[in-house]
Structure formats: structure tokens, C-alpha cells
Motif scaffolding. Structure first.
Motif, PDB file in Angstrom:
ATOM      1  N   HIS A  13       0.821  -1.211   0.000  1.00 55.60           N
ATOM      2  CA  HIS A  13       0.000   0.000   0.000  1.00 55.60           C
ATOM      3  C   HIS A  13       0.858   1.266   0.000  1.00 55.60           C
ATOM      4  O   HIS A  13       0.514   2.245  -0.665  1.00 55.60           O
ATOM      5  CB  HIS A  13      -0.945  -0.010   1.208  1.00 55.60           C
ATOM      6  N   TYR A  37      -9.415   7.244   5.581  1.00 55.47           N
ATOM      7  CA  TYR A  37      -8.522   6.187   5.132  1.00 55.47           C
ATOM      8  C   TYR A  37      -7.765   5.570   6.318  1.00 55.47           C
ATOM      9  O   TYR A  37      -7.515   4.363   6.340  1.00 55.47           O
ATOM     10  CB  TYR A  37      -7.545   6.688   4.078  1.00 55.47           C
ATOM     11  N   ILE A  40     -10.105   3.124   7.929  1.00 54.81           N
ATOM     12  CA  ILE A  40     -10.239   1.918   7.094  1.00 54.81           C
ATOM     13  C   ILE A  40      -9.008   1.024   7.258  1.00 54.81           C
ATOM     14  O   ILE A  40      -9.138  -0.196   7.401  1.00 54.81           O
ATOM     15  CB  ILE A  40     -10.466   2.299   5.617  1.00 54.81           C
ATOM     16  N   LEU A  44      -9.196  -2.860   8.545  1.00 56.88           N
ATOM     17  CA  LEU A  44      -8.645  -3.957   7.754  1.00 56.88           C
ATOM     18  C   LEU A  44      -7.525  -4.682   8.498  1.00 56.88           C
ATOM     19  O   LEU A  44      -7.465  -5.916   8.503  1.00 56.88           O
ATOM     20  CB  LEU A  44      -8.136  -3.448   6.402  1.00 56.88           C
ATOM     21  N   GLN A  54     -14.845 -10.904   5.856  1.00 57.09           N
ATOM     22  CA  GLN A  54     -15.966  -9.990   6.069  1.00 57.09           C
ATOM     23  C   GLN A  54     -17.216 -10.763   6.475  1.00 57.09           C
ATOM     24  O   GLN A  54     -17.976 -10.309   7.325  1.00 57.09           O
ATOM     25  CB  GLN A  54     -16.242  -9.176   4.803  1.00 57.09           C
ATOM     26  N   SER A  66     -22.178  -7.243   2.941  1.00 58.16           N
ATOM     27  CA  SER A  66     -22.169  -5.967   2.216  1.00 58.16           C
ATOM     28  C   SER A  66     -22.079  -4.785   3.180  1.00 58.16           C
ATOM     29  O   SER A  66     -21.456  -3.772   2.851  1.00 58.16           O
ATOM     30  CB  SER A  66     -23.389  -5.841   1.304  1.00 58.16           C
ATOM     31  N   SER A  69     -18.469  -4.611   4.079  1.00 57.97           N
ATOM     32  CA  SER A  69     -17.755  -4.098   2.914  1.00 57.97           C
ATOM     33  C   SER A  69     -17.877  -2.579   2.841  1.00 57.97           C
ATOM     34  O   SER A  69     -16.895  -1.874   2.592  1.00 57.97           O
ATOM     35  CB  SER A  69     -18.295  -4.745   1.640  1.00 57.97           C
ATOM     36  N   ARG A  70     -19.081  -2.055   3.052  1.00 55.25           N
ATOM     37  CA  ARG A  70     -19.286  -0.592   3.046  1.00 55.25           C
ATOM     38  C   ARG A  70     -18.501   0.064   4.175  1.00 55.25           C
ATOM     39  O   ARG A  70     -17.918   1.137   4.002  1.00 55.25           O
ATOM     40  CB  ARG A  70     -20.771  -0.252   3.167  1.00 55.25           C
ATOM     41  N   GLU A  72     -15.748  -0.902   5.462  1.00 54.82           N
ATOM     42  CA  GLU A  72     -14.316  -0.948   5.167  1.00 54.82           C
ATOM     43  C   GLU A  72     -13.945  -0.224   3.874  1.00 54.82           C
ATOM     44  O   GLU A  72     -12.822  -0.358   3.398  1.00 54.82           O
ATOM     45  CB  GLU A  72     -13.861  -2.410   5.062  1.00 54.82           C
ATOM     46  N   SER A  73     -14.863   0.538   3.318  1.00 58.22           N
ATOM     47  CA  SER A  73     -14.620   1.245   2.059  1.00 58.22           C
ATOM     48  C   SER A  73     -14.818   2.740   2.250  1.00 58.22           C
ATOM     49  O   SER A  73     -15.673   3.155   3.024  1.00 58.22           O
ATOM     50  CB  SER A  73     -15.592   0.764   0.981  1.00 58.22           C
ATOM     51  N   PRO A  74     -14.029   3.547   1.524  1.00 55.78           N
ATOM     52  CA  PRO A  74     -14.264   4.991   1.603  1.00 55.78           C
ATOM     53  C   PRO A  74     -15.597   5.319   0.957  1.00 55.78           C
ATOM     54  O   PRO A  74     -16.013   4.672   0.008  1.00 55.78           O
ATOM     55  CB  PRO A  74     -13.097   5.594   0.825  1.00 55.78           C
ATOM     56  N   GLY A  75     -16.276   6.267   1.494  1.00 57.45           N
ATOM     57  CA  GLY A  75     -17.556   6.664   0.936  1.00 57.45           C
ATOM     58  C   GLY A  75     -18.175   7.744   1.786  1.00 57.45           C
ATOM     59  O   GLY A  75     -17.548   8.298   2.683  1.00 57.45           O
TER      60      GLY A  75
END
Length: 111
Positions: A13, A37, A40, A44, A54, A66, A69-70, A72-75
Motif C-alpha cells: 500500500h 482512510y 479503514i 482492515l 468480512q 455488504s 464491505s461498506r 471498510e470502504s471509503p464513501g
């Protein structure tokens, strides 16, 4: 029921970020989302350290893959403290929250 164990993919990374941040637009966007980030990365890392997928975390918390997943994801979604506490407990961690003073680069160089 057999527990499913997480098998991470190889990914450097730091190397990815070093290259990506050479793009000024990426760098500015990343800096705006730096704290998200960082969260996250912590999620992780904790899940990987626990050797969980997950799906396994979702089962322990009582939610869906899901949703994890959301998380652990940027948004645009910001998780609640209650959700972070559940996640932390599921992966065998304590949730620790702290505020740190910002480092003023000019003052940091003078000290």
C-alpha cells in the motif's frame, strides 16, 4: 459450522500511495479523506490480524457482508461509534478514540 479464514492478497500500500500521490488531484483528494482512510486501514488490519473474513465479522455482529464491505470502504457513510464498537469486539479489539493536536509544520520546524 466451519469458520472461514481470511487470505489476504499481496499489496504494498505504501508503494501504491507513493506513486498515486504524484498525481496532484489524487493527492489533494486523498488528503481531504486522510482520517477516513486511516480508520479503514485500522479496520482492515484488525480483521486481518484476527484472521477473519468480512462474512465472519458480519455473522458475529449480526449484519451482512455488504454492510462490512461498506464499513471498510471509503464513501459518504460515516459509521456510528456503536457500529465501530461492535466491529472491534468481533475482531477481538477494544475501540480507542483520541483527539490529537494538529502539528503546525512551521512551529514543528522551529522546535
Amino acid at each position: 459450522m466451519t469458520e472461514i479464514h481470511y487470505q489476504p492478497l499481496k499489496h504494498n500500500h505504501e508503494e501504491f500511495l507513493r506513486k498515486a500521490k504524484q498525481n496532484e488531484d489524487f493527492s489533494k483528494g486523498y488528503d481531504v479523506l486522510a482520517s477516513r482512510y486511516a480508520l479503514i486501514r485500522e479496520l482492515l488490519h484488525a480483521r486481518q490480524h484476527a484472521g477473519m473474513t468480512q462474512e465472519a465479522v458480519a455473522r458475529k455482529i449480526g449484519t451482512t457482508k455488504s454492510s462490512i464491505s461498506r464499513l471498510e470502504s471509503p464513501g459518504k457513510h460515516a459509521p456510528s461509534i456503536a457500529t465501530l464498537e461492535k466491529y472491534a469486539h468481533a475482531v477481538g479489539c477494544d475501540l480507542v478514540i483520541k483527539l490529537e493536536p494538529k502539528v503546525d509544520e512551521k512551529n514543528a520546524r522551529n522546535h
